[in-house]
Design a protein around this motif. Sequence first.
Motif, PDB file in Angstrom:
ATOM      1  N   HIS A 197      69.006 -41.235  25.515  1.00 40.32           N
ATOM      2  CA  HIS A 197      68.992 -42.524  24.803  1.00 40.32           C
ATOM      3  C   HIS A 197      69.863 -43.573  25.516  1.00 40.32           C
ATOM      4  N   HIS A 238      71.075 -48.329  21.329  1.00 38.99           N
ATOM      5  CA  HIS A 238      72.158 -47.342  21.468  1.00 38.99           C
ATOM      6  C   HIS A 238      73.295 -47.649  20.479  1.00 38.99           C
ATOM      7  N   ASP A 289      77.993 -41.262  29.064  1.00 35.69           N
ATOM      8  CA  ASP A 289      76.985 -40.736  28.145  1.00 35.69           C
ATOM      9  C   ASP A 289      75.751 -40.353  28.959  1.00 35.69           C
ATOM     10  N   HIS A 307      81.182 -42.665  21.425  1.00 38.45           N
ATOM     11  CA  HIS A 307      80.546 -43.963  21.654  1.00 38.45           C
ATOM     12  C   HIS A 307      81.559 -45.107  21.545  1.00 38.45           C
ATOM     13  N   TRP A 342      78.049 -35.285  27.820  1.00 42.23           N
ATOM     14  CA  TRP A 342      78.952 -36.290  28.381  1.00 42.23           C
ATOM     15  C   TRP A 342      79.698 -35.730  29.588  1.00 42.23           C
TER      16      TRP A 342
HETATM   17 FE   LIG Z   1      74.796 -42.211  23.291  1.00 45.04          FE
END
Ligand SMILES: [Fe+2]
Length: 337
Positions: free
Chosen positions: A190, A49, A186, A99, A148
């Motif tokens: 992934h 990630h 998130d 992120h 998100w």
């Molecule tokens: Fe992500």
Amino acid sequence: MRKIKFWLASIAFISAAQASAQAPYSLPKLKYDVKALEPYIDGQTMEIHHDKHHQAYVNNLNKALAGSELEKLTIEQLMLNASKRSEVIRNNSGGHYNHTLFWDILAPATESKPMDELQKAIELNFKSMDTLKKLLNQAAMTRFGSGWAWLIVTPEGKLMVTSTSNQDNPIMDVAKDRGIPILGIDVWEHAYYLKYQNKRGDYLESIWKVLDWNNVSKRYIEALKDPFLKVIEKNSWKELNDFHMVMAQTFHPIEENNFTPIRERSGEMLLKAIALKNSKIPNSFNTAEIKKAIDELVTGATALHKINTKKAKDEVLKEKMEKLHDKFHEINGLCSH
Ligand SMILES: [Fe+2]
């Protein structure tokens, strides 16, 4: 031959150094080990990630901005007008910002608690931490596909739960709820698929064990003081933006002696001025001074439209338009302080 090799090596070194010096964004280091969030988030997921996905957002963003004027903007300024950016810039600026925030609000399970200011705000806005958890998990569960879930501070200084798709976020003008995010979850696959497969709900239960409430609290206090909240508030005022658009598209041609746009659109500009007067003025700008300036803008736009329908001379039209332009910038300026 050795001299040439040295010379080539120096050039390669200098250009690599220049390239990295020029690239505006870089991957932030994690403040904990990739395995530190186990068993809730596994090390392999964290590694891929952070090192692969986030790195790709950074690389793609730098590549898309390279050599353009946009390099000079802050990431917030880039995202603010996301609707006007290319898809690559919108996705990767969001990817980098989201992120960076995500790593910062996670920490090894320490059972941290919100600081007093945030705790009080949670109780005021949601009654309890349990309700906040329920709302955030609901927003995360119901976000279709990738995206998100957010806890944001709105321009009114309130806490709000919302969600966005893909790598969008509430700073962007494409988001339905706007504000500064202080906590983001998130929900791209992934972020959890290796450990949780399709069980997004289980991942969401786990993530609450590794939230760093100290950092969320700090972000809350900073967001409340952040002048960027006002920028978002102004940016969300649709009728002000609509008026600005017509003004820009009619005033600038006049500066180049092209009167066609204003001849054709003075009626539209008057309607936009009236719409601005009738709009819900955002809290921070709802002052007597701004209301008065908007009234004067309507008066100016009415006069301009009237003389245009009577086929006024270019010079007369230009003079009225300059006054209207100044008035608009007076309003714009008042909303920026
Ligand atoms: Fe992500």
